[in-house]
Write a protein that holds these residues in place. Structure first.
Motif, PDB file in Angstrom:
ATOM      1  N   MET A   1       0.827  -1.094   0.147  1.00 51.50           N
ATOM      2  CA  MET A   1       0.043  -0.015  -0.192  1.00 51.50           C
ATOM      3  C   MET A   1       1.048   1.161   0.066  1.00 51.50           C
ATOM      4  N   ILE A   2       0.467   2.218  -0.841  1.00 49.32           N
ATOM      5  CA  ILE A   2       1.378   3.480  -0.951  1.00 49.32           C
ATOM      6  C   ILE A   2       0.879   4.715  -0.006  1.00 49.32           C
ATOM      7  N   ALA A   3       1.446   5.058   0.812  1.00 55.73           N
ATOM      8  CA  ALA A   3       0.829   6.282   1.456  1.00 55.73           C
ATOM      9  C   ALA A   3       1.879   7.598   1.293  1.00 55.73           C
ATOM     10  N   VAL A   4       1.046   8.695   1.184  1.00 55.38           N
ATOM     11  CA  VAL A   4       1.831   9.789   1.290  1.00 55.38           C
ATOM     12  C   VAL A   4       2.062  10.716   2.419  1.00 55.38           C
ATOM     13  N   CYS A   5       3.171  11.207   2.673  1.00 55.69           N
ATOM     14  CA  CYS A   5       3.473  12.213   3.888  1.00 55.69           C
ATOM     15  C   CYS A   5       3.751  13.347   3.421  1.00 55.69           C
ATOM     16  N   PRO A   6       2.728  14.160   3.374  1.00 58.77           N
ATOM     17  CA  PRO A   6       2.920  15.579   2.843  1.00 58.77           C
ATOM     18  C   PRO A   6       3.334  16.761   3.916  1.00 58.77           C
ATOM     19  N   GLY A   7       3.923  17.646   3.385  1.00 60.30           N
ATOM     20  CA  GLY A   7       4.368  18.810   4.256  1.00 60.30           C
ATOM     21  C   GLY A   7       5.115  19.742   3.539  1.00 60.30           C
ATOM     22  N   SER A   8       5.468  20.903   4.313  1.00 57.07           N
ATOM     23  CA  SER A   8       6.307  21.831   3.685  1.00 57.07           C
ATOM     24  C   SER A   8       7.864  21.682   4.062  1.00 57.07           C
ATOM     25  N   PHE A   9       7.882  21.061   5.390  1.00 60.68           N
ATOM     26  CA  PHE A   9       9.424  20.567   5.760  1.00 60.68           C
ATOM     27  C   PHE A   9      10.390  21.621   5.698  1.00 60.68           C
ATOM     28  N   ASP A  10      10.173  22.593   6.131  1.00 56.78           N
ATOM     29  CA  ASP A  10      11.091  24.014   6.172  1.00 56.78           C
ATOM     30  C   ASP A  10      11.648  24.360   7.728  1.00 56.78           C
ATOM     31  N   PRO A  11      12.680  23.450   8.009  1.00 58.37           N
ATOM     32  CA  PRO A  11      13.273  22.384   7.499  1.00 58.37           C
ATOM     33  C   PRO A  11      12.743  20.888   8.065  1.00 58.37           C
ATOM     34  N   VAL A  12      12.956  19.843   7.185  1.00 54.08           N
ATOM     35  CA  VAL A  12      12.597  18.638   8.055  1.00 54.08           C
ATOM     36  C   VAL A  12      13.406  18.526   9.023  1.00 54.08           C
ATOM     37  N   THR A  13      12.582  17.975  10.174  1.00 51.29           N
ATOM     38  CA  THR A  13      13.177  17.613  11.454  1.00 51.29           C
ATOM     39  C   THR A  13      13.012  16.191  11.881  1.00 51.29           C
ATOM     40  N   TYR A  14      13.831  15.933  12.897  1.00 51.59           N
ATOM     41  CA  TYR A  14      13.716  14.529  13.408  1.00 51.59           C
ATOM     42  C   TYR A  14      12.309  13.791  13.656  1.00 51.59           C
ATOM     43  N   GLY A  15      11.342  14.742  14.030  1.00 47.59           N
ATOM     44  CA  GLY A  15       9.858  14.744  14.337  1.00 47.59           C
ATOM     45  C   GLY A  15       9.282  14.224  13.148  1.00 47.59           C
ATOM     46  N   HIS A  16       9.533  14.805  11.897  1.00 52.06           N
ATOM     47  CA  HIS A  16       8.805  14.294  10.507  1.00 52.06           C
ATOM     48  C   HIS A  16       9.593  12.854  10.122  1.00 52.06           C
ATOM     49  N   LEU A  17      10.748  12.731  10.308  1.00 50.20           N
ATOM     50  CA  LEU A  17      11.526  11.703   9.809  1.00 50.20           C
ATOM     51  C   LEU A  17      10.938  10.298  10.559  1.00 50.20           C
ATOM     52  N   ASP A  18      10.837  10.566  12.070  1.00 43.70           N
ATOM     53  CA  ASP A  18       9.955   9.639  12.895  1.00 43.70           C
ATOM     54  C   ASP A  18       8.745   9.330  12.110  1.00 43.70           C
ATOM     55  N   VAL A  19       8.021  10.186  11.850  1.00 39.65           N
ATOM     56  CA  VAL A  19       6.681  10.112  11.152  1.00 39.65           C
ATOM     57  C   VAL A  19       6.560   9.333   9.932  1.00 39.65           C
ATOM     58  N   ILE A  20       7.582   9.578   9.271  1.00 37.02           N
ATOM     59  CA  ILE A  20       7.865   8.846   8.030  1.00 37.02           C
ATOM     60  C   ILE A  20       8.195   7.591   8.079  1.00 37.02           C
ATOM     61  N   GLU A  21       9.151   7.253   9.084  1.00 35.18           N
ATOM     62  CA  GLU A  21       9.576   5.818   9.119  1.00 35.18           C
ATOM     63  C   GLU A  21       8.498   5.044   9.908  1.00 35.18           C
ATOM     64  N   ARG A  22       7.792   5.720  10.539  1.00 38.54           N
ATOM     65  CA  ARG A  22       6.678   4.726  11.288  1.00 38.54           C
ATOM     66  C   ARG A  22       5.678   4.316  10.008  1.00 38.54           C
ATOM     67  N   ALA A  23       5.570   5.392   8.946  1.00 31.87           N
ATOM     68  CA  ALA A  23       4.305   5.185   8.196  1.00 31.87           C
ATOM     69  C   ALA A  23       4.888   4.169   7.022  1.00 31.87           C
ATOM     70  N   THR A  24       6.263   4.011   6.893  1.00 30.71           N
ATOM     71  CA  THR A  24       6.593   2.914   6.114  1.00 30.71           C
ATOM     72  C   THR A  24       6.517   1.607   6.720  1.00 30.71           C
ATOM     73  N   ARG A  25       6.594   1.582   7.884  1.00 30.58           N
ATOM     74  CA  ARG A  25       6.373   0.292   8.748  1.00 30.58           C
ATOM     75  C   ARG A  25       5.012  -0.110   8.598  1.00 30.58           C
ATOM     76  N   LEU A  26       3.981   0.951   8.721  1.00 36.09           N
ATOM     77  CA  LEU A  26       2.617   0.575   8.560  1.00 36.09           C
ATOM     78  C   LEU A  26       2.062   0.136   7.117  1.00 36.09           C
ATOM     79  N   PHE A  27       2.683   0.880   5.949  1.00 32.90           N
ATOM     80  CA  PHE A  27       2.078   1.020   4.978  1.00 32.90           C
ATOM     81  C   PHE A  27       2.866   0.339   3.678  1.00 32.90           C
ATOM     82  N   GLY A  28       4.247   0.210   4.054  1.00 29.70           N
ATOM     83  CA  GLY A  28       5.128  -0.420   2.944  1.00 29.70           C
ATOM     84  C   GLY A  28       5.767   0.660   2.336  1.00 29.70           C
TER      85      GLY A  28
END
Ligand code: PNS
Length: 162
Positions: A1-28
């Motif tokens: 399943m493909i999920a999109v993590c949207p944002g402006s990421f100005d700048p990307v933080t460890y908080g964003h990266l944590d959500v992205i990593e957890r999303a890959t574990r949930l959705f592949g």
């Protein structure tokens, strides 16, 4: 399943990266959509943000990073995603994300999954990272080294919120 993590990421933080990593574990598979919120000024140009996130996620299997223009719902359709994943820290995030979830569901039929920010990154924000950087402070606790270096190169890291 493909999920999109949207944002402006100005700048990307460890908080964003944590959500992205957890999303890959949930959705592949996750596509990070780097967009601009209409009417806001950004400190880091969109293409530079894309590069910074691509390198910060290089070790995460299943993650792709793309610039986004236009509607998030259209972007999701183009990349074949049926799910949007966003992190939420506090009630004010939830109020905003709920509106976006309803709009994206109505115009694109896409489902939104809200992930609670993890305890470690629960209050971090790009706004505060920029503010610390603007005053010459050390942001290495909040962002990868390459992002901290990119901020140091900016004349005045004010930018938009996020
Ligand atoms: O959480 P952010 O950083 O403010 O999100 C910015 C972004 C670019 C993800 C958001 O503004 C967005 O999705 N823009 C695309 C335009 C759109 O689809 N608008 C209608 C849904 S809210």
């Amino acid at each position: 399943m493909i999920a999109v993590c949207p944002g402006s990421f100005d700048p990307v933080t460890y908080g964003h990266l944590d959500v992205i990593e957890r999303a890959t574990r949930l959705f592949g598979e996750v596509v990070v959509a780097v967009g601009d919120n209409h009417g806001k000024q950004y400190l880091i140009a969109r293409d530079e943000r894309v590069g910074l996130i691509a390198r910060a996620t290089a070790g995460m299997p299943g993650v792709g990073v793309q610039a986004m223009t236009g509607l998030l719902a259209d972007f999701c359709r183009r990349v074949g995603a049926t799910i949007i994943v966003k992190g939420v820290r506090f009630a004010s995030d939830f109020d905003y994300e709920l509106q976006m979830a309803h709009v994206n569901g109505a115009i694109g039929g896409v489902e939104t999954v809200l992930l609670p920010a993890s305890r470690e990154w629960g209050t971090i924000s790009s706004t505060f990272v920029r503010d610390v950087a603007r005053h010459g402070g050390d942001v290495s606790a909040f962002v990868p080294a390459e992002v901290a270096a990119a901020l140091r190169r900016k004349p005045d890291p004010g930018g938009a919120d996020g």
